[in-house]
Design an enzyme around this catalytic site. Structure first.
Site, mmCIF file in Angstrom:
data_model
loop_
_atom_site.group_PDB
_atom_site.id
_atom_site.type_symbol
_atom_site.label_atom_id
_atom_site.label_comp_id
_atom_site.label_asym_id
_atom_site.label_seq_id
_atom_site.Cartn_x
_atom_site.Cartn_y
_atom_site.Cartn_z
ATOM 1 N N GLU A 60 -2.930 -4.736 -3.101
ATOM 2 C CA GLU A 60 -3.412 -5.690 -4.097
ATOM 3 C C GLU A 60 -3.439 -5.068 -5.493
ATOM 4 O O GLU A 60 -3.041 -5.706 -6.483
ATOM 5 C CB GLU A 60 -4.828 -6.169 -3.745
ATOM 6 N N ASN B 236 0.843 -1.199 0.000
ATOM 7 C CA ASN B 236 0.000 0.000 0.000
ATOM 8 C C ASN B 236 0.878 1.248 0.000
ATOM 9 O O ASN B 236 1.966 1.277 0.597
ATOM 10 C CB ASN B 236 -1.027 -0.003 1.135
ATOM 11 N N GLU C 250 0.287 5.207 0.605
ATOM 12 C CA GLU C 250 -0.659 6.238 1.041
ATOM 13 C C GLU C 250 -0.236 7.619 0.566
ATOM 14 O O GLU C 250 0.855 7.793 -0.001
ATOM 15 C CB GLU C 250 -0.801 6.171 2.571
HETATM 16 N N1 THU Z 1 -5.239 -1.633 2.486
HETATM 17 C C1 THU Z 1 -4.662 -2.441 1.541
HETATM 18 O O1 THU Z 1 -3.580 -2.139 1.028
HETATM 19 N N2 THU Z 1 -5.309 -3.570 1.190
HETATM 20 C C2 THU Z 1 -6.483 -4.007 1.741
HETATM 21 O O2 THU Z 1 -7.025 -5.007 1.318
HETATM 22 C C3 THU Z 1 -7.069 -3.266 2.862
HETATM 23 C C4 THU Z 1 -6.507 -1.915 3.090
HETATM 24 C C5 THU Z 1 -4.520 -0.424 2.895
HETATM 25 C C6 THU Z 1 -5.147 0.851 2.462
HETATM 26 C C7 THU Z 1 -4.610 1.816 3.486
HETATM 27 O O3 THU Z 1 -3.302 2.244 3.065
HETATM 28 C C8 THU Z 1 -4.442 0.975 4.736
HETATM 29 O O4 THU Z 1 -4.450 -0.376 4.296
HETATM 30 C C9 THU Z 1 -5.515 1.176 5.766
HETATM 31 O O5 THU Z 1 -6.773 1.081 5.226
#
Ligand code: THU
Length: 134
Positions: free
Chosen positions: A58, A45, A47
């Site tokens: 994903e 992820n 941000e």
């Molecule tokens: N997040 C993911 O990368 N994948 C998921 O399936 C659930 C959430 C990330 C998004 C955000 O950066 C952090 O987790 C908290 O929601």
């Protein structure tokens, strides 16, 4: 998926989780997908200070697979440093369904606590291209 693919998928997803850029949520996610041509592609992820701009692990992994020429993804491993396994968010379920509705999804938490589902179980009745009438 061959049983021998799993350890590598887990390793790549775990490495990706270390590089997750999550200064706002402090929730690090790593993902690795297996393409039907045999390649493994990782994502984490990423941000952003403008929160909605952030990207899930994903969909990062899907993008890497597509860049490499994959159009089918047969397995996904999601790794989080949590007590319980982390299932993919709704938007990612839809994104994943484009690349194989029979995909196997492994969700791996701390200490190896693992859950497994098919994408069909996670997203029944998904929107797909057969519904587009053109
Ligand atoms: N997040 C993911 O990368 N994948 C998921 O399936 C659930 C959430 C990330 C998004 C955000 O950066 C952090 O987790 C908290 O929601």
């Amino acid at each position: 998926m061959e049983i021998t693919d799993y350890p590598l998928l887990l390793e790549k997803a775990s490495e990706a989780m270390q590089n997750a850029y999550a200064p706002y949520s402090r929730f690090k996610v790593g993902a690795a997908v297996l393409g039907s041509k045999g390649g493994i592609y990782a994502g984490c992820n990423v941000e952003n200070s403008s929160y909605p701009v952030g990207m899930c692990a994903e969909r990062g992994a899907i993008a890497a697979a597509v860049v490499a020429g994959e159009t089918q993804i047969t397995a996904l491993v999601i790794v989080t440093d949590t007590d319980t396994p982390c299932p993919p968010c709704g938007m990612c379920r839809q994104a994943l369904s484009e690349f194989d509705k029979n995909m196997v999804v492994f969700m791996v938490a701390r200490n190896g606590v693992t859950d497994v589902s098919t994408l069909k179980e996670l997203l029944p009745k998904q929107f797909d291209q057969t519904l587009l009438n053109h």
